[in-house]
Enzyme design. Structure first.
Site, PDB file in Angstrom:
ATOM      1  N   SER A  94      -2.835  -1.843   9.328  1.00 19.92           N
ATOM      2  CA  SER A  94      -3.982  -1.945  10.252  1.00 19.92           C
ATOM      3  C   SER A  94      -5.123  -2.708   9.588  1.00 19.92           C
ATOM      4  O   SER A  94      -6.109  -3.017  10.241  1.00 19.92           O
ATOM      5  CB  SER A  94      -4.440  -0.540  10.640  1.00 19.92           C
ATOM      6  OG  SER A  94      -4.824   0.177   9.470  1.00 19.92           O
TER       7      SER A  94
ATOM      8  N   GLY B 206       2.806  -4.795   8.841  1.00 18.77           N
ATOM      9  CA  GLY B 206       2.689  -3.369   9.091  1.00 18.77           C
ATOM     10  C   GLY B 206       1.492  -2.685   8.500  1.00 18.77           C
ATOM     11  O   GLY B 206       1.595  -1.576   7.970  1.00 18.77           O
TER      12      GLY B 206
ATOM     13  N   GLN C 155       0.833  -1.196   0.000  1.00 14.47           N
ATOM     14  CA  GLN C 155       0.000   0.000   0.000  1.00 14.47           C
ATOM     15  C   GLN C 155       0.874   1.254   0.000  1.00 14.47           C
ATOM     16  O   GLN C 155       0.380   2.348  -0.187  1.00 14.47           O
ATOM     17  CB  GLN C 155      -0.888   0.023   1.249  1.00 14.47           C
ATOM     18  CG  GLN C 155      -1.907  -1.082   1.323  1.00 14.47           C
ATOM     19  CD  GLN C 155      -2.571  -1.142   2.686  1.00 14.47           C
ATOM     20  OE1 GLN C 155      -3.657  -0.601   2.897  1.00 14.47           O
ATOM     21  NE2 GLN C 155      -1.906  -1.759   3.647  1.00 14.47           N
TER      22      GLN C 155
ATOM     23  N   ASP D 120       5.891   5.056  -1.116  1.00 19.24           N
ATOM     24  CA  ASP D 120       7.233   5.620  -0.893  1.00 19.24           C
ATOM     25  C   ASP D 120       8.328   4.988  -1.759  1.00 19.24           C
ATOM     26  O   ASP D 120       9.460   5.470  -1.758  1.00 19.24           O
ATOM     27  CB  ASP D 120       7.603   5.514   0.592  1.00 19.24           C
ATOM     28  CG  ASP D 120       7.478   4.091   1.149  1.00 19.24           C
ATOM     29  OD1 ASP D 120       7.138   3.949   2.350  1.00 19.24           O
ATOM     30  OD2 ASP D 120       7.701   3.123   0.376  1.00 19.24           O
TER      31      ASP D 120
ATOM     32  N   GLU E 186       0.498  -4.303  16.619  1.00 20.61           N
ATOM     33  CA  GLU E 186      -0.740  -4.508  17.369  1.00 20.61           C
ATOM     34  C   GLU E 186      -1.682  -5.411  16.572  1.00 20.61           C
ATOM     35  O   GLU E 186      -1.527  -5.536  15.347  1.00 20.61           O
ATOM     36  CB  GLU E 186      -1.421  -3.148  17.624  1.00 20.61           C
ATOM     37  CG  GLU E 186      -1.695  -2.375  16.352  1.00 20.61           C
ATOM     38  CD  GLU E 186      -2.067  -0.915  16.598  1.00 20.61           C
ATOM     39  OE1 GLU E 186      -2.614  -0.606  17.661  1.00 20.61           O
ATOM     40  OE2 GLU E 186      -1.777  -0.101  15.703  1.00 20.61           O
TER      41      GLU E 186
ATOM     42  N   HIS F 232      -1.326   1.226  -4.167  1.00 23.67           N
ATOM     43  CA  HIS F 232      -1.829   2.612  -4.058  1.00 23.67           C
ATOM     44  C   HIS F 232      -0.945   3.573  -4.846  1.00 23.67           C
ATOM     45  O   HIS F 232      -0.941   4.781  -4.599  1.00 23.67           O
ATOM     46  CB  HIS F 232      -1.895   3.041  -2.590  1.00 23.67           C
ATOM     47  CG  HIS F 232      -2.958   2.328  -1.807  1.00 23.67           C
ATOM     48  ND1 HIS F 232      -2.994   2.319  -0.436  1.00 23.67           N
ATOM     49  CD2 HIS F 232      -4.022   1.581  -2.206  1.00 23.67           C
ATOM     50  CE1 HIS F 232      -4.039   1.599  -0.030  1.00 23.67           C
ATOM     51  NE2 HIS F 232      -4.669   1.143  -1.063  1.00 23.67           N
TER      52      HIS F 232
HETATM   53  N1  APR Z   1       6.603  -2.551  13.151  1.00 21.02           N
HETATM   54  C1  APR Z   1       5.398  -3.219  13.174  1.00 21.02           C
HETATM   55  N2  APR Z   1       4.188  -2.606  13.054  1.00 21.02           N
HETATM   56  C2  APR Z   1       4.208  -1.262  12.958  1.00 21.02           C
HETATM   57  C3  APR Z   1       5.404  -0.497  12.965  1.00 21.02           C
HETATM   58  C4  APR Z   1       6.646  -1.204  13.058  1.00 21.02           C
HETATM   59  N3  APR Z   1       7.824  -0.574  13.050  1.00 21.02           N
HETATM   60  N4  APR Z   1       5.076   0.821  12.849  1.00 21.02           N
HETATM   61  C5  APR Z   1       3.719   0.874  12.792  1.00 21.02           C
HETATM   62  N5  APR Z   1       3.197  -0.371  12.850  1.00 21.02           N
HETATM   63  C6  APR Z   1       1.779  -0.761  12.717  1.00 21.02           C
HETATM   64  C7  APR Z   1       0.793   0.195  13.389  1.00 21.02           C
HETATM   65  O1  APR Z   1       0.597  -0.192  14.725  1.00 21.02           O
HETATM   66  C8  APR Z   1      -0.469  -0.022  12.545  1.00 21.02           C
HETATM   67  O2  APR Z   1      -1.223  -1.142  13.010  1.00 21.02           O
HETATM   68  O3  APR Z   1       1.485  -0.674  11.328  1.00 21.02           O
HETATM   69  C9  APR Z   1       0.085  -0.367  11.146  1.00 21.02           C
HETATM   70  C10 APR Z   1      -0.016   0.776  10.140  1.00 21.02           C
HETATM   71  O4  APR Z   1      -1.381   0.969   9.872  1.00 21.02           O
HETATM   72  P1  APR Z   1      -1.872   2.293   9.105  1.00 21.02           P
HETATM   73  O5  APR Z   1      -1.211   3.466   9.681  1.00 21.02           O
HETATM   74  O6  APR Z   1      -3.357   2.255   9.082  1.00 21.02           O
HETATM   75  O7  APR Z   1      -1.276   2.123   7.638  1.00 21.02           O
HETATM   76  P2  APR Z   1      -1.866   1.253   6.433  1.00 21.02           P
HETATM   77  O8  APR Z   1      -2.556   0.032   6.919  1.00 21.02           O
HETATM   78  O9  APR Z   1      -0.776   1.078   5.472  1.00 21.02           O
HETATM   79  O10 APR Z   1      -2.948   2.274   5.814  1.00 21.02           O
HETATM   80  C11 APR Z   1      -3.622   1.892   4.664  1.00 21.02           C
HETATM   81  O11 APR Z   1      -4.624   4.046   4.412  1.00 21.02           O
HETATM   82  O12 APR Z   1      -4.271   6.226   4.776  1.00 21.02           O
HETATM   83  C12 APR Z   1      -4.392   5.300   3.799  1.00 21.02           C
HETATM   84  O13 APR Z   1      -3.552   5.235   1.603  1.00 21.02           O
HETATM   85  C13 APR Z   1      -3.149   5.182   2.944  1.00 21.02           C
HETATM   86  O14 APR Z   1      -2.037   3.192   2.151  1.00 21.02           O
HETATM   87  C14 APR Z   1      -2.617   3.794   3.277  1.00 21.02           C
HETATM   88  C15 APR Z   1      -3.853   3.065   3.741  1.00 21.02           C
END
Ligand code: APR
Length: 261
Positions: free
Chosen positions: A199, A197, A111, A114, A228, A129
């Protein structure tokens, strides 16, 4: 934790077709903020999140104004994209590239916009994405490099006459068909899915593990590595969660798969 890492290594070694799904949690150890983690962009600024939901509409109504914003002249989002382009991969990205090099990982579906997976050496990467490093024509769909783009006159135009936008897929924008098809093909082939990584709340991406479970039942092994639990954990879509930091866990999985150390 050690047992789960060994279990994941055994599952990966037994696999015929490992597909890795990644999200913003992959890049926090590269200094980039995620979206919904404790320090996430949307967690800390509802205003920024609301703006993100209007971005595609802004492109459709006023591509010139859209590009002003994308180039960070007006507010921080363009500056955010600029920071993404400057970022460097971390140990987690390199671990996945190493597993691909070793023939274990067949594809990374991310997703993340970068570009850090290709930068770390991963070859078969599906940028679900899109990418901040590319432009995409809104008419013919052709993609081109951001660095080579002529951005003196906004909005930039494609050789077909269509309007170019950033290749990034904004909220409410459809996933380009070529990308969706490639991702679905990989998911249909996968017998082990390693989810890193995310949610797992943004669709259609979050539907990919559910499709794998639906299509293959208990034959598919679905592993989460995340700080989490997620709805995939809670709904029993994943078989197990390795909870912790990707930059620490993924290199340990590589060591166990490649039997070093
Ligand atoms: N190691 C393990 N887990 C991690 C770390 C790490 N170093 N850093 C963060 N996390 C976890 C967080 O706890 C969270 O559960 O990674 C998850 C990131 O979730 P989001 O911030 O929701 O990112 P993502 O799932 O990629 O979002 C999906 O939403 O905002 C839009 O387009 C954007 O592509 C993105 C999409």
């Amino acid at each position: 934790m050690g047992d789960l890492i060994q279990r994941a290594a055994d599952d990966l070694k037994k696999s015929l077709h490992v597909v890795v799904l990644t999200g913003a949690g992959m890049s926090t150890e590269s200094g980039l903020r995620d979206f919904r983690g404790p320090k996430g962009l949307w967690t800390t600024s509802k205003e920024a999140e609301a703006k993100a939901y209007k971005r595609y509409d802004l492109f459709l109504r006023g591509p010139g104004a859209y590009w002003e914003e994308m180039l960070g002249k007006k507010d921080t989002h363009g500056a955010f994209y600029h920071d993404l382009r400057k970022a460097e991969p971390n140990a987690g990205h390199y671990a996945l590239a190493e597993l691909e090099e070793a023939g274990v990982v067949k594809c990374v579906v991310t997703q993340n916009i970068d570009g850090l997976h290709p930068k770390a050496g991963s070859k078969n990467v599906i940028e679900f994405h899109g990418s901040v490093n590319k432009l995409r024509c809104h008419s013919c769909g052709s993609r081109s490099g951001f660095e080579e783009a002529a951005l003196e006159i906004l909005p930039p135009l494609c050789h077909c006459g269509g309007v170019l936008k950033l290749d990034v897929v904004h909220f409410k924008e459809p996933i380009p068909l070529d990308v969706m098809r490639r991702a679905e093909d990989e998911v249909a082939k996968c017998d082990v899915m390693l989810i890193c990584g995310t949610s797992a709340v943004v669709y259609p991406f979050a539907g990919l593990p559910r499709a794998a479970r639906m299509d293959r039942g208990s034959e598919a092994v679905i592993i989460e590595v995340n700080a989490e639990p997620t709805p995939l954990t809670d709904d029993g879509i994943s078989d197990y969660l390795i909870q912790g930091k990707l930059g620490e866990i993924l290199p340990q999985i590589v060591e166990a798969v490649l039997k070093r150390g």
